[in-house]
Scaffold this motif. Sequence first.
Motif, PDB file in Angstrom:
ATOM      1  N   TYR A  60      10.769  -7.315   3.305  1.00 57.48           N
ATOM      2  CA  TYR A  60       9.391  -7.560   2.879  1.00 57.48           C
ATOM      3  C   TYR A  60       8.780  -6.289   2.306  1.00 57.48           C
ATOM      4  CZ  TYR A  60       8.344  -5.596   7.504  1.00 57.48           C
ATOM      5  OH  TYR A  60       8.285  -4.788   8.610  1.00 57.48           O
ATOM      6  N   MET A  61       7.671  -6.461   1.615  1.00 58.36           N
ATOM      7  CA  MET A  61       6.974  -5.334   1.002  1.00 58.36           C
ATOM      8  C   MET A  61       5.601  -5.188   1.666  1.00 58.36           C
ATOM      9  SD  MET A  61       6.373  -4.755  -3.071  1.00 58.36           S
ATOM     10  CE  MET A  61       5.171  -6.038  -3.265  1.00 58.36           C
ATOM     11  N   VAL A  62       5.141  -3.976   1.781  1.00 63.85           N
ATOM     12  CA  VAL A  62       3.812  -3.699   2.345  1.00 63.85           C
ATOM     13  C   VAL A  62       2.986  -2.983   1.287  1.00 63.85           C
ATOM     14  CG1 VAL A  62       2.518  -2.477   4.132  1.00 63.85           C
ATOM     15  CG2 VAL A  62       4.713  -3.519   4.699  1.00 63.85           C
ATOM     16  N   GLU A  63       1.814  -3.550   1.006  1.00 58.13           N
ATOM     17  CA  GLU A  63       0.874  -2.919   0.074  1.00 58.13           C
ATOM     18  C   GLU A  63      -0.380  -2.548   0.851  1.00 58.13           C
ATOM     19  OE1 GLU A  63       0.095  -5.590  -3.154  1.00 58.13           O
ATOM     20  OE2 GLU A  63       2.071  -5.280  -4.041  1.00 58.13           O
ATOM     21  N   THR A  64      -0.887  -1.356   0.598  1.00 62.45           N
ATOM     22  CA  THR A  64      -2.089  -0.884   1.272  1.00 62.45           C
ATOM     23  C   THR A  64      -3.144  -0.546   0.238  1.00 62.45           C
ATOM     24  OG1 THR A  64      -0.745   0.043   3.047  1.00 62.45           O
ATOM     25  CG2 THR A  64      -3.006   0.830   2.884  1.00 62.45           C
ATOM     26  N   GLU A  65      -4.318  -1.106   0.426  1.00 64.16           N
ATOM     27  CA  GLU A  65      -5.444  -0.831  -0.467  1.00 64.16           C
ATOM     28  C   GLU A  65      -6.552  -0.181   0.362  1.00 64.16           C
ATOM     29  OE1 GLU A  65      -8.761  -3.322  -3.013  1.00 64.16           O
ATOM     30  OE2 GLU A  65      -6.793  -4.215  -2.706  1.00 64.16           O
ATOM     31  N   ILE A  66      -6.954   1.009  -0.027  1.00 68.03           N
ATOM     32  CA  ILE A  66      -8.009   1.725   0.693  1.00 68.03           C
ATOM     33  C   ILE A  66      -9.364   1.214   0.208  1.00 68.03           C
ATOM     34  CG2 ILE A  66      -9.016   3.972   1.243  1.00 68.03           C
ATOM     35  CD1 ILE A  66      -6.164   3.591   2.327  1.00 68.03           C
ATOM     36  N   GLU A  67     -10.184   0.796   1.151  1.00 71.24           N
ATOM     37  CA  GLU A  67     -11.534   0.322   0.839  1.00 71.24           C
ATOM     38  C   GLU A  67     -12.519   1.381   1.308  1.00 71.24           C
ATOM     39  OE1 GLU A  67     -11.439  -3.246   3.214  1.00 71.24           O
ATOM     40  OE2 GLU A  67     -10.958  -4.456   1.460  1.00 71.24           O
ATOM     41  N   ARG A  68     -13.334   1.858   0.389  1.00 67.24           N
ATOM     42  CA  ARG A  68     -14.315   2.888   0.725  1.00 67.24           C
ATOM     43  C   ARG A  68     -15.705   2.268   0.739  1.00 67.24           C
ATOM     44  NH1 ARG A  68     -10.375   5.466  -2.144  1.00 67.24           N
ATOM     45  NH2 ARG A  68      -9.571   7.358  -1.189  1.00 67.24           N
ATOM     46  N   LYS A  69     -16.397   2.511   1.831  1.00 70.75           N
ATOM     47  CA  LYS A  69     -17.796   2.114   1.923  1.00 70.75           C
ATOM     48  C   LYS A  69     -18.591   3.386   2.143  1.00 70.75           C
ATOM     49  CE  LYS A  69     -16.627  -2.443   3.492  1.00 70.75           C
ATOM     50  NZ  LYS A  69     -16.707  -3.463   4.497  1.00 70.75           N
ATOM     51  N   LEU A  70     -19.866   3.301   2.272  1.00 68.54           N
ATOM     52  CA  LEU A  70     -20.707   4.501   2.350  1.00 68.54           C
ATOM     53  C   LEU A  70     -20.115   5.622   3.192  1.00 68.54           C
ATOM     54  CD1 LEU A  70     -24.313   3.068   2.506  1.00 68.54           C
ATOM     55  CD2 LEU A  70     -23.241   4.345   0.654  1.00 68.54           C
ATOM     56  N   PHE A  71     -19.931   5.392   4.468  1.00 61.27           N
ATOM     57  CA  PHE A  71     -19.481   6.467   5.359  1.00 61.27           C
ATOM     58  C   PHE A  71     -18.187   6.129   6.081  1.00 61.27           C
ATOM     59  CE2 PHE A  71     -24.110   6.926   5.027  1.00 61.27           C
ATOM     60  CZ  PHE A  71     -24.160   8.202   4.470  1.00 61.27           C
ATOM     61  N   GLU A  72     -17.427   5.179   5.559  1.00 64.36           N
ATOM     62  CA  GLU A  72     -16.184   4.811   6.226  1.00 64.36           C
ATOM     63  C   GLU A  72     -15.129   4.371   5.216  1.00 64.36           C
ATOM     64  OE1 GLU A  72     -17.466   1.604   8.791  1.00 64.36           O
ATOM     65  OE2 GLU A  72     -17.003   0.120   7.282  1.00 64.36           O
ATOM     66  N   GLU A  73     -13.888   4.481   5.642  1.00 62.83           N
ATOM     67  CA  GLU A  73     -12.773   3.986   4.860  1.00 62.83           C
ATOM     68  C   GLU A  73     -11.948   3.059   5.746  1.00 62.83           C
ATOM     69  OE1 GLU A  73     -11.624   7.393   1.614  1.00 62.83           O
ATOM     70  OE2 GLU A  73     -10.441   7.243   3.425  1.00 62.83           O
ATOM     71  N   ASN A  74     -11.446   2.010   5.155  1.00 64.31           N
ATOM     72  CA  ASN A  74     -10.560   1.083   5.843  1.00 64.31           C
ATOM     73  C   ASN A  74      -9.359   0.848   4.950  1.00 64.31           C
ATOM     74  OD1 ASN A  74     -12.530   0.688   7.869  1.00 64.31           O
ATOM     75  ND2 ASN A  74     -13.489  -0.919   6.672  1.00 64.31           N
ATOM     76  N   ALA A  75      -8.257   0.453   5.554  1.00 67.95           N
ATOM     77  CA  ALA A  75      -7.068   0.100   4.785  1.00 67.95           C
ATOM     78  C   ALA A  75      -6.840  -1.398   4.930  1.00 67.95           C
ATOM     79  CB  ALA A  75      -5.859   0.871   5.282  1.00 67.95           C
ATOM     80  N   PHE A  76      -6.803  -2.077   3.808  1.00 62.63           N
ATOM     81  CA  PHE A  76      -6.498  -3.502   3.777  1.00 62.63           C
ATOM     82  C   PHE A  76      -4.998  -3.599   3.509  1.00 62.63           C
ATOM     83  CE2 PHE A  76      -6.396  -7.713   1.683  1.00 62.63           C
ATOM     84  CZ  PHE A  76      -6.975  -8.455   2.699  1.00 62.63           C
ATOM     85  N   VAL A  77      -4.230  -4.018   4.509  1.00 60.50           N
ATOM     86  CA  VAL A  77      -2.771  -4.029   4.443  1.00 60.50           C
ATOM     87  C   VAL A  77      -2.288  -5.458   4.198  1.00 60.50           C
ATOM     88  CG1 VAL A  77      -0.639  -3.460   5.659  1.00 60.50           C
ATOM     89  CG2 VAL A  77      -2.699  -2.072   6.033  1.00 60.50           C
ATOM     90  N   THR A  78      -1.422  -5.621   3.206  1.00 64.70           N
ATOM     91  CA  THR A  78      -0.857  -6.931   2.888  1.00 64.70           C
ATOM     92  C   THR A  78       0.661  -6.852   2.988  1.00 64.70           C
ATOM     93  OG1 THR A  78      -2.691  -7.394   1.379  1.00 64.70           O
ATOM     94  CG2 THR A  78      -0.724  -8.760   1.147  1.00 64.70           C
ATOM     95  N   VAL A  79       1.235  -7.785   3.741  1.00 63.94           N
ATOM     96  CA  VAL A  79       2.685  -7.914   3.876  1.00 63.94           C
ATOM     97  C   VAL A  79       3.113  -9.069   2.970  1.00 63.94           C
ATOM     98  CG1 VAL A  79       4.582  -8.303   5.490  1.00 63.94           C
ATOM     99  CG2 VAL A  79       2.521  -7.116   6.268  1.00 63.94           C
ATOM    100  N   ILE A  80       4.134  -8.837   2.136  1.00 63.50           N
ATOM    101  CA  ILE A  80       4.539  -9.828   1.130  1.00 63.50           C
ATOM    102  C   ILE A  80       6.031 -10.114   1.257  1.00 63.50           C
ATOM    103  CG2 ILE A  80       4.656 -10.338  -1.341  1.00 63.50           C
ATOM    104  CD1 ILE A  80       2.457  -8.098  -1.637  1.00 63.50           C
ATOM    105  N   PHE A  81       6.362 -11.415   1.243  1.00 65.57           N
ATOM    106  CA  PHE A  81       7.758 -11.845   1.246  1.00 65.57           C
ATOM    107  C   PHE A  81       7.876 -13.117   0.420  1.00 65.57           C
ATOM    108  CE2 PHE A  81      11.116 -14.496   3.288  1.00 65.57           C
ATOM    109  CZ  PHE A  81      12.219 -13.727   2.940  1.00 65.57           C
ATOM    110  N   GLU A  82       8.640 -13.059  -0.642  1.00 62.40           N
ATOM    111  CA  GLU A  82       8.938 -14.213  -1.493  1.00 62.40           C
ATOM    112  C   GLU A  82       7.714 -15.069  -1.827  1.00 62.40           C
ATOM    113  OE1 GLU A  82      12.216 -16.484   0.027  1.00 62.40           O
ATOM    114  OE2 GLU A  82      13.578 -14.789  -0.092  1.00 62.40           O
TER     115      GLU A  82
END
Length: 93
Positions: A60-82
């Motif tokens: 499987y593949m893992v994609e991470t998208e960093i989301e920036r808001k005013l004073f915080e950052e989060n990582a939106f992680v997506t696992v992908i398979f077929e």
Amino acid sequence: TLEVRVIETVETKKLTSIYAVFPDDFDFTADDLKNIDLSEMQVYAVYSNGDETELTADEYMVETEIERKLFEENAFVTVIFEGCSCSFTVFEK
């Protein structure tokens, strides 16, 4: 005479979804959102016939998208398979 037509059924096994499982003590926070340790994550594929298979990390593949808001950052992680995916959020410590 009686004519009988026999039709064989073909069992199709199609991928319907995937999901990720984490240990009870997994912390959905990280100091470095670009290098999240997902080594303890288990990913399963679910098929239309009810079968479930645990996938290896190279399947499987893992994609991470960093989301920036005013004073915080989060990582939106997506696992992908077929073509199927599941997602979760990891928060910055």
